[in-house]
Design a protein around this motif. Structure first.
Motif, mmCIF file in Angstrom:
data_model
loop_
_atom_site.group_PDB
_atom_site.id
_atom_site.type_symbol
_atom_site.label_atom_id
_atom_site.label_comp_id
_atom_site.label_asym_id
_atom_site.label_seq_id
_atom_site.Cartn_x
_atom_site.Cartn_y
_atom_site.Cartn_z
ATOM 1 N N GLN A 124 0.823 -1.207 0.000
ATOM 2 C CA GLN A 124 0.000 0.000 0.000
ATOM 3 C C GLN A 124 0.855 1.253 0.000
ATOM 4 O O GLN A 124 2.024 1.246 0.388
ATOM 5 C CB GLN A 124 -0.920 0.018 1.220
ATOM 6 C CG GLN A 124 -0.170 0.136 2.549
ATOM 7 C CD GLN A 124 -1.073 0.401 3.731
ATOM 8 O OE1 GLN A 124 -2.080 1.114 3.622
ATOM 9 N NE2 GLN A 124 -0.726 -0.196 4.874
ATOM 10 N N LYS A 166 -3.256 4.319 -2.485
ATOM 11 C CA LYS A 166 -3.817 3.136 -3.149
ATOM 12 C C LYS A 166 -3.342 1.846 -2.503
ATOM 13 O O LYS A 166 -2.352 1.815 -1.758
ATOM 14 C CB LYS A 166 -3.464 3.147 -4.639
ATOM 15 C CG LYS A 166 -1.982 3.247 -4.936
ATOM 16 C CD LYS A 166 -1.749 3.474 -6.429
ATOM 17 C CE LYS A 166 -0.267 3.618 -6.743
ATOM 18 N NZ LYS A 166 -0.032 3.877 -8.181
ATOM 19 N N THR A 220 -2.524 -2.279 -3.557
ATOM 20 C CA THR A 220 -2.286 -3.223 -4.648
ATOM 21 C C THR A 220 -2.289 -4.639 -4.106
ATOM 22 O O THR A 220 -1.531 -4.969 -3.183
ATOM 23 C CB THR A 220 -0.932 -2.950 -5.334
ATOM 24 O OG1 THR A 220 -0.958 -1.641 -5.908
ATOM 25 C CG2 THR A 220 -0.665 -3.970 -6.424
ATOM 26 N N LEU A 259 -12.620 1.437 -0.614
ATOM 27 C CA LEU A 259 -11.879 1.544 -1.861
ATOM 28 C C LEU A 259 -12.791 2.062 -2.954
ATOM 29 O O LEU A 259 -14.014 1.934 -2.874
ATOM 30 C CB LEU A 259 -11.322 0.173 -2.279
ATOM 31 C CG LEU A 259 -10.257 -0.450 -1.384
ATOM 32 C CD1 LEU A 259 -9.949 -1.864 -1.835
ATOM 33 C CD2 LEU A 259 -8.991 0.388 -1.381
ATOM 34 N N THR A 292 -4.797 -2.911 -8.644
ATOM 35 C CA THR A 292 -4.614 -1.696 -7.850
ATOM 36 C C THR A 292 -5.933 -0.948 -7.730
ATOM 37 O O THR A 292 -6.604 -0.694 -8.728
ATOM 38 C CB THR A 292 -3.559 -0.776 -8.489
ATOM 39 O OG1 THR A 292 -2.317 -1.481 -8.570
ATOM 40 C CG2 THR A 292 -3.366 0.479 -7.664
ATOM 41 N N ALA A 293 -6.308 -0.627 -6.489
ATOM 42 C CA ALA A 293 -7.519 0.151 -6.209
ATOM 43 C C ALA A 293 -7.132 1.393 -5.418
ATOM 44 O O ALA A 293 -6.156 1.378 -4.654
ATOM 45 C CB ALA A 293 -8.522 -0.690 -5.417
ATOM 46 N N PHE A 294 -7.895 2.449 -5.594
ATOM 47 C CA PHE A 294 -7.603 3.717 -4.919
ATOM 48 C C PHE A 294 -8.388 3.819 -3.613
ATOM 49 O O PHE A 294 -9.547 3.389 -3.526
ATOM 50 C CB PHE A 294 -7.920 4.885 -5.840
ATOM 51 C CG PHE A 294 -6.986 4.985 -7.018
ATOM 52 C CD1 PHE A 294 -5.814 5.722 -6.939
ATOM 53 C CD2 PHE A 294 -7.265 4.299 -8.203
ATOM 54 C CE1 PHE A 294 -4.944 5.795 -8.015
ATOM 55 C CE2 PHE A 294 -6.394 4.371 -9.282
ATOM 56 C CZ PHE A 294 -5.234 5.122 -9.182
ATOM 57 N N LYS A 295 -7.749 4.401 -2.612
ATOM 58 C CA LYS A 295 -8.395 4.586 -1.310
ATOM 59 C C LYS A 295 -9.268 5.844 -1.337
ATOM 60 O O LYS A 295 -8.836 6.884 -1.844
ATOM 61 C CB LYS A 295 -7.347 4.707 -0.201
ATOM 62 C CG LYS A 295 -6.469 3.480 -0.050
ATOM 63 C CD LYS A 295 -5.424 3.703 1.036
ATOM 64 C CE LYS A 295 -4.554 2.471 1.224
ATOM 65 N NZ LYS A 295 -3.509 2.670 2.247
ATOM 66 N N PRO A 323 -7.265 8.929 1.721
ATOM 67 C CA PRO A 323 -5.823 8.647 1.648
ATOM 68 C C PRO A 323 -5.164 8.617 3.018
ATOM 69 O O PRO A 323 -5.106 9.627 3.728
ATOM 70 C CB PRO A 323 -5.290 9.822 0.818
ATOM 71 C CG PRO A 323 -6.461 10.336 0.062
ATOM 72 C CD PRO A 323 -7.635 10.141 0.973
#
Length: 465
Positions: free
Chosen positions: A202, A206, A208, A251, A269-272, A275
């Motif tokens: 992480q 993001k 992964t 996510l 890969t996903a975005f938080k 953050p």
């Protein structure tokens, strides 16, 4: 990160109390099982037993070097890796070099007749070759003479540990004569379910998830977020496995999906949404492997439409539910209703590195328009945000067929070039064994019909292969 935590836990990863001591090749050769695995790289001996589950290429790849000096194998696969730092807590000591005596290497008292010699190079020949290549990296020879009269050979007893080490060395022949004390290899009838392992990493922005399917497994799959849960489906050789992640926090899409064909790794890969650094990735569940009963159908949004040549369009299609990856050498089908009837055409997606912008969330299709065609005039007439239905993947091509191939010859015509694109990228990027030549014979009506011509020109200028 888990490996670093284990190294800092105070656990003795050397298995010898942490005291540095020299190791002879004879002693090294006795540690060649998954429960007790040592290997030597560039004069240092490491106990890799605890590291096996963490190796990105899988334990089976690392076990090829167990019990032997694995320097050559290491340099073939990833010589740039800082192994000394990675395995510092596993260091046992230096490899004590000793040259075999002439008596051990050669027994000329009773040479076998020509018809009775091994079809494969003898152990003595292999030892001489390895010694000449690197005097410091020799394998202790087998003192027992190999001959047709050997009682063990006649009975077909298992190979010795030294012979097993020779067999496991990637630069030696895989097959071995029965006269070298190896019984015939039996075909395993039972179908094995492919293993699936995962890891995660992480940043504040993001997360992964890395899934490992095994070298040359040629995986395909898809990923999506449903009701806050990340679902990843991976298909290999007709088997489907699902990883379900209930994340520690929320996510959000878009998801990015990348496949590393040689190692069989898939990165999702996903975005938080918020953050920050999480304490953990969340709750992970691995589903049981099931047989793929039928190809999947997915609705896609047209994200972009561009031109490759005067009559060929490049269509970027974004799956409405997550992202999709198609295995190398496989294809998908486009479904459209024309005059009340379903019309289907097959296309191989264009992978990474063949367009000006690589989108890891979409599928790209090179579609040649035929004025008298049934489907292509309507397909190339689609505009951004239009919806099109795809199904797949289809095909049975396996990367294992290219495992030992060093020279590849490809023949294609027109849009039939698209299945070759992934193969070319794979072969030129492969590290073990390295490709020596990729030769393409590409048929077209005129020069202006050449698809991706500038990319081929740039590749042949940058890479002499």
């Amino acid at each position: 990160m888990d490996w670093i935590r284990l190294g800092n836990s105070g656990k003795d990863l050397t298995g010898v109390g942490g005291r540095m001591r020299p190791v002879s090749p004879q002693e090294l050769a006795t540690h060649n099982t998954q429960n007790d695995a040592w290997l030597a790289v560039r004069g240092r001996v490491y106990n890799i037993t605890h590291y096996l589950p963490y190796h990105p290429g899988g334990p089976e790849e690392l076990m090829k070097g167990a019990g032997i000096d694995a320097t050559q194998l290491f340099d073939k696969v990833h010589p740039w890796v800082n192994f000394d730092s990675l395995l510092s807590k596993c260091l046992i000591g230096p490899l004590r070099h000793s040259m075999p005596s002439a008596e051990e290497l050669f027994d000329t008292s009773n040479p076998p007749p020509k018809s009775d010699r091994l079809r494969e190079p003898s152990k003595a020949q292999e030892l001489v070759r390895k010694s000449m290549e690197n005097l410091a990296n020799c394998i202790t020879p087998v003192k027992k003479k190999i001959s047709s009269r050997s009682e063990e050979n006649v009975k077909g007893s298992p190979p010795s540990k030294i012979m097993q080490s020779l067999i496991q060395s990637s630069d030696l022949p895989v097959s071995i004569s029965r006269r070298a004390a190896s019984s015939p290899i039996k075909t395993i009838q039972k179908e094995e379910v492919p293993a699936l392992r995962y890891d995660w990493i992480q940043t504040s922005a993001k997360l992964t998830m890395s899934l490992y399917t095994g070298p040359l497994a040629n995986p395909g799959g898809c990923a999506r977020i449903t009701e806050g849960v990340l679902l990843i489906e991976v298909a290999t050789n007709g088997w489907l496995r699902q990883l379900k992640l209930v994340p520690e926090e929320k996510l959000q899409e878009p998801l990015q999906l990348r496949v590393y064909a040689e190692s069989g790794k898939i990165d999702v890969t996903a975005f938080k949404s918020d953050p920050k650094i999480w304490k953990g990735c969340g709750e992970v569940t691995l589903g049981v492997a099931t047989r793929v009963s039928s190809p999947r159908t997915v609705a896609c949004r047209v994200a972009a439409v561009g031109q490759v040549t005067h009559d060929t369009s490049l269509m970027t299609l974004q799956p409405l539910a997550g992202t999709v990856v198609v295995p190398i050498g496989h294809h998908i089908r486009v479904h459209m209703t024309v005059s009340g009837a379903e019309c289907i055409r097959s296309y191989t997606p264009v992978g990474e590195g063949w367009t000006s912008q690589d989108d890891l969330t979409a599928l790209k299709l090179a579609v040649k328009k035929y004025s008298t065609g049934t489907l292509t005039p309507r397909l190339t007439a689609l505009r951004i945000d239009d919806i099109v239905t795809l199904s797949g993947p289809y095909g049975n091509f396996q990367l294992q067929k290219l495992k030992l191939v060093k020279k590849i010859y490809l023949i294609a015509a027109g849009t039939g070039i698209t299945p070759m694109l992934g193969l070319i990228k794979f072969m030129l990027a492969r590290s073990n064994p390295r490709c020596e030549l990729a030769h393409l014979v590409f048929f077209n009506k005129t020069e202006e019909d050449l698809l991706f011509n500038e990319y081929f020109e740039n590749m042949s200028q940058d890479d002499e292969r």
